[in-house]
Design an enzyme around this catalytic site. Structure first.
Site, PDB file in Angstrom:
ATOM      1  N   ARG A  28      -7.774  -0.430   6.406  1.00  0.00           N
ATOM      2  CA  ARG A  28      -7.537  -0.924   5.049  1.00  0.00           C
ATOM      3  C   ARG A  28      -8.677  -0.572   4.085  1.00  0.00           C
ATOM      4  O   ARG A  28      -8.880  -1.274   3.096  1.00  0.00           O
ATOM      5  CB  ARG A  28      -7.319  -2.438   5.033  1.00  0.00           C
ATOM      6  N   ARG A  32      -7.229  -2.454  -1.791  1.00  0.00           N
ATOM      7  CA  ARG A  32      -7.561  -3.850  -1.947  1.00  0.00           C
ATOM      8  C   ARG A  32      -8.988  -4.157  -2.391  1.00  0.00           C
ATOM      9  O   ARG A  32      -9.170  -4.762  -3.433  1.00  0.00           O
ATOM     10  CB  ARG A  32      -7.231  -4.636  -0.671  1.00  0.00           C
ATOM     11  N   ARG A  41      -4.381   0.398  -9.979  1.00  0.00           N
ATOM     12  CA  ARG A  41      -3.146  -0.313  -9.666  1.00  0.00           C
ATOM     13  C   ARG A  41      -2.690  -1.282 -10.768  1.00  0.00           C
ATOM     14  O   ARG A  41      -1.569  -1.790 -10.681  1.00  0.00           O
ATOM     15  CB  ARG A  41      -3.321  -1.118  -8.361  1.00  0.00           C
ATOM     16  N   ASP A  77       2.012   2.823   3.646  1.00  0.00           N
ATOM     17  CA  ASP A  77       2.241   1.501   4.222  1.00  0.00           C
ATOM     18  C   ASP A  77       3.245   1.658   5.363  1.00  0.00           C
ATOM     19  O   ASP A  77       4.014   2.618   5.394  1.00  0.00           O
ATOM     20  CB  ASP A  77       2.778   0.514   3.183  1.00  0.00           C
ATOM     21  N   TYR A 152       9.282  -7.199  10.647  1.00  0.00           N
ATOM     22  CA  TYR A 152       9.565  -7.280   9.201  1.00  0.00           C
ATOM     23  C   TYR A 152      11.064  -7.134   8.938  1.00  0.00           C
ATOM     24  O   TYR A 152      11.627  -7.833   8.097  1.00  0.00           O
ATOM     25  CB  TYR A 152       8.779  -6.218   8.430  1.00  0.00           C
TER      26      TYR A 152
HETATM   27  O1  1CP Z   1      -6.666   1.691   4.240  1.00  0.00           O
HETATM   28  C1  1CP Z   1      -5.594   1.422   3.687  1.00  0.00           C
HETATM   29  O2  1CP Z   1      -5.421   0.490   2.899  1.00  0.00           O
HETATM   30  C2  1CP Z   1      -4.471   2.367   3.993  1.00  0.00           C
HETATM   31  C3  1CP Z   1      -3.189   1.907   3.610  1.00  0.00           C
HETATM   32  C4  1CP Z   1      -2.468   0.819   4.334  1.00  0.00           C
HETATM   33  C5  1CP Z   1      -2.283   0.588   5.714  1.00  0.00           C
HETATM   34  C6  1CP Z   1      -2.969   1.275   6.881  1.00  0.00           C
HETATM   35  C7  1CP Z   1      -1.664  -0.109   3.642  1.00  0.00           C
HETATM   36  C8  1CP Z   1      -1.573  -0.233   2.182  1.00  0.00           C
HETATM   37  N1  1CP Z   1      -0.931  -0.804   4.559  1.00  0.00           N
HETATM   38  C9  1CP Z   1      -1.300  -0.410   5.830  1.00  0.00           C
HETATM   39  C10 1CP Z   1      -0.719  -0.826   7.115  1.00  0.00           C
HETATM   40  C11 1CP Z   1       0.000  -2.097   7.179  1.00  0.00           C
HETATM   41  N2  1CP Z   1       0.842  -2.669   6.267  1.00  0.00           N
HETATM   42  C12 1CP Z   1       0.010  -2.889   8.343  1.00  0.00           C
HETATM   43  C13 1CP Z   1      -0.683  -2.541   9.603  1.00  0.00           C
HETATM   44  C14 1CP Z   1      -2.154  -2.694   9.484  1.00  0.00           C
HETATM   45  C15 1CP Z   1      -2.660  -4.088   9.438  1.00  0.00           C
HETATM   46  O3  1CP Z   1      -2.385  -4.850  10.382  1.00  0.00           O
HETATM   47  O4  1CP Z   1      -3.377  -4.410   8.478  1.00  0.00           O
HETATM   48  C16 1CP Z   1       0.831  -3.994   8.104  1.00  0.00           C
HETATM   49  C17 1CP Z   1       1.138  -5.127   9.044  1.00  0.00           C
HETATM   50  C18 1CP Z   1       1.350  -3.845   6.789  1.00  0.00           C
HETATM   51  C19 1CP Z   1       2.303  -4.727   6.118  1.00  0.00           C
HETATM   52  C20 1CP Z   1       1.752  -5.161   4.814  1.00  0.00           C
HETATM   53  N3  1CP Z   1       1.761  -4.389   3.676  1.00  0.00           N
HETATM   54  C21 1CP Z   1       1.103  -6.366   4.513  1.00  0.00           C
HETATM   55  C22 1CP Z   1       0.832  -7.488   5.507  1.00  0.00           C
HETATM   56  C23 1CP Z   1       1.763  -8.634   5.279  1.00  0.00           C
HETATM   57  C24 1CP Z   1       1.710  -9.615   6.447  1.00  0.00           C
HETATM   58  O5  1CP Z   1       2.688  -9.680   7.214  1.00  0.00           O
HETATM   59  O6  1CP Z   1       0.691 -10.320   6.585  1.00  0.00           O
HETATM   60  C25 1CP Z   1       0.722  -6.322   3.162  1.00  0.00           C
HETATM   61  C26 1CP Z   1       0.002  -7.376   2.378  1.00  0.00           C
HETATM   62  C27 1CP Z   1       1.153  -5.071   2.647  1.00  0.00           C
HETATM   63  C28 1CP Z   1       0.935  -4.514   1.292  1.00  0.00           C
HETATM   64  C29 1CP Z   1      -0.138  -3.504   1.279  1.00  0.00           C
HETATM   65  N4  1CP Z   1      -0.122  -2.303   1.961  1.00  0.00           N
HETATM   66  C30 1CP Z   1      -1.261  -1.582   1.679  1.00  0.00           C
HETATM   67  C31 1CP Z   1      -2.048  -2.349   0.767  1.00  0.00           C
HETATM   68  C32 1CP Z   1      -3.349  -1.895   0.160  1.00  0.00           C
HETATM   69  C33 1CP Z   1      -1.325  -3.556   0.535  1.00  0.00           C
HETATM   70  C34 1CP Z   1      -1.718  -4.684  -0.387  1.00  0.00           C
HETATM   71  C35 1CP Z   1      -1.163  -4.431  -1.732  1.00  0.00           C
HETATM   72  C36 1CP Z   1      -2.216  -4.700  -2.734  1.00  0.00           C
HETATM   73  O7  1CP Z   1      -2.551  -5.867  -2.891  1.00  0.00           O
HETATM   74  O8  1CP Z   1      -2.730  -3.746  -3.362  1.00  0.00           O
END
Ligand code: 1CP
Length: 347
Positions: A28, A32, A41, A77, A152
């Site tokens: 991540r 964020r 964003r 994602d 999901y």
């Molecule tokens: O480094 C990076 O940020 C690369 C991009 C990335 C990755 C590797 C994003 C962008 N998502 C993910 C993977 C991801 N997405 C996972 C597996 C990794 C982990 O466990 O962290 C999972 C479970 C998700 C699902 C997801 N997408 C969630 C989790 C929700 C939950 O069930 O708790 C969330 C909040 C998102 C949205 C998302 N995806 C990525 C970002 C930066 C965000 C947040 C959006 C934002 O606030 O900008």
């Protein structure tokens, strides 16, 4: 001689070869916590950012510039391939992925068709431009693991106990097998598209697999993850497998054919070494919350992770899960520098 991506410390460590210093990247890292990410964003929805090749490229590069980490991870994602095959999904701010019509019956599952590279042109275009921009630094492609994707789709969004998902897994094994087979095929298509476009490694995030017992993981998830890793074996790129709360599953998660096993912060790396079969590198595993502590604590704990990592055949430094949004980016700059200098001294 200019160093090539194949000689990069990250790929050397994945292959358990000698490294000049321990490579580091952060899960991540590409979203964020960075103010430059938030600025980009402000007027863009998450899904719009995820389907725009220029934005994917820029956001992927931001942490590489700022932190000087040893690998980039594609800004994408785990829901991207599902949306690309026509599943209605939104990413709700502060919540995460939300599914329009959850997948719970045989007719729902039949909507999950295989994914081809043409379904994700913005991903392949971004990977291609990133390979040039990164100038020899590896790009990690990724996908969600089958249990996590299923959770999901079936629950309709984030879940704590995965009640509906596990109800299908325990009670309707044929439906579960069909769902998991289709998710494995979609994931294979998505990862192959990223590797064909130039990704140097892939990570399968089965983040929520740790909610299963070892027996259930072996019976109901492992065969599908193994299919995914086997389909990528011929590409030659290192395959990383990660989940949260997977201390009891570490051995099995390696057995799927992973070259690198990701470890969360609950199991010390020297203990993780004894839980995975020989021939695997490890990735991890500083608790992301430690980054909120005073620097002296962070330093002591990071050096401990490096020490324990030395017992592994190969070690890639990372956090035990993703960077938390409230993390101060300056701390990650300092941590990256510490990992590099402290490990170079003992290399
Ligand atoms: O480094 C990076 O940020 C690369 C991009 C990335 C990755 C590797 C994003 C962008 N998502 C993910 C993977 C991801 N997405 C996972 C597996 C990794 C982990 O466990 O962290 C999972 C479970 C998700 C699902 C997801 N997408 C969630 C989790 C929700 C939950 O069930 O708790 C969330 C909040 C998102 C949205 C998302 N995806 C990525 C970002 C930066 C965000 C947040 C959006 C934002 O606030 O900008």
């Amino acid at each position: 001689m200019t160093p090539t991506v194949q000689d990069s410390p990250f790929l050397l460590a994945c292959r358990r070869q000698k490294v000049p210093y321990t490579p580091v990247w952060y899960m991540r890292q590409a979203g964020r916590s960075l103010p430059e990410y938030r600025a980009l964003r402000t007027d863009k929805k998450m899904l719009d950012a995820l389907s725009n090749a220029d934005l994917i490229t820029e956001i992927t590069l931001q942490p590489v510039r700022r932190y000087e980490v040893d690998a980039a991870i594609l800004f994408s994602d785990i829901i991207v391939p599902l949306r690309a095959i026509g599943i209605g999904i939104d990413i709700k701010p502060g919540v995460g992925p939300v599914i329009d019509q959850p997948i719970r019956t045989a007719a729902d599952v039949a909507r999950l068709r295989p994914l081809r590279a043409e379904d994700v042109p913005y991903v392949t275009a971004a990977v291609q431009s990133l390979v040039g921009e990164l100038g020899g630094k590896p790009l990690i492609g990724f996908a969600g693991g089958p249990f996590t994707l299923a959770s999901y789709l079936v629950e309709g969004g984030p879940s704590k106990n995965f009640e509906l998902t596990k109800t299908i897994m325990y009670g309707a094994p044929e439906l579960w097998a069909d769902l998991m087979s289709r998710l494995a095929e979609i994931t294979i298509g998505f990862l192959q598209a990223q590797v064909a476009a130039g990704a140097s490694a892939v990570q399968l995030f089965d983040s929520w697999a740790g909610s299963l017992s070892l027996d259930d993981y072996r019976a109901s998830v492992l065969p599908y993850s193994r299919r995914i890793f086997a389909a990528l074996a011929g590409t030659g790129v290192p395959r990383i497998h990660f989940g949260v709360n997977t201390g009891e599953l570490l051995g099995a998660m390696g057995e799927v054919g992973a070259d690198v096993v990701g470890v969360d912060w609950r199991v010390p790396l020297d203990e993780a070494v004894s839980r995975v079969e020989p021939g695997k590198a490890l990735q991890g595993n500083l608790d992301p919350v430690i980054l909120m502590a005073p620097w002296e604590i962070i330093e002591r704990r990071a050096l401990q992770v490096l020490d324990r990592g030395r017992t592994a055949e190969g070690h890639i430094f990372n956090l035990g899960h993703g960077v938390l949004p409230e993390t101060n980016p300056d701390v990650l700059v300092r941590l990256t520098e510490l990992v590099h200098t402290a490990s170079a001294r003992s290399a």
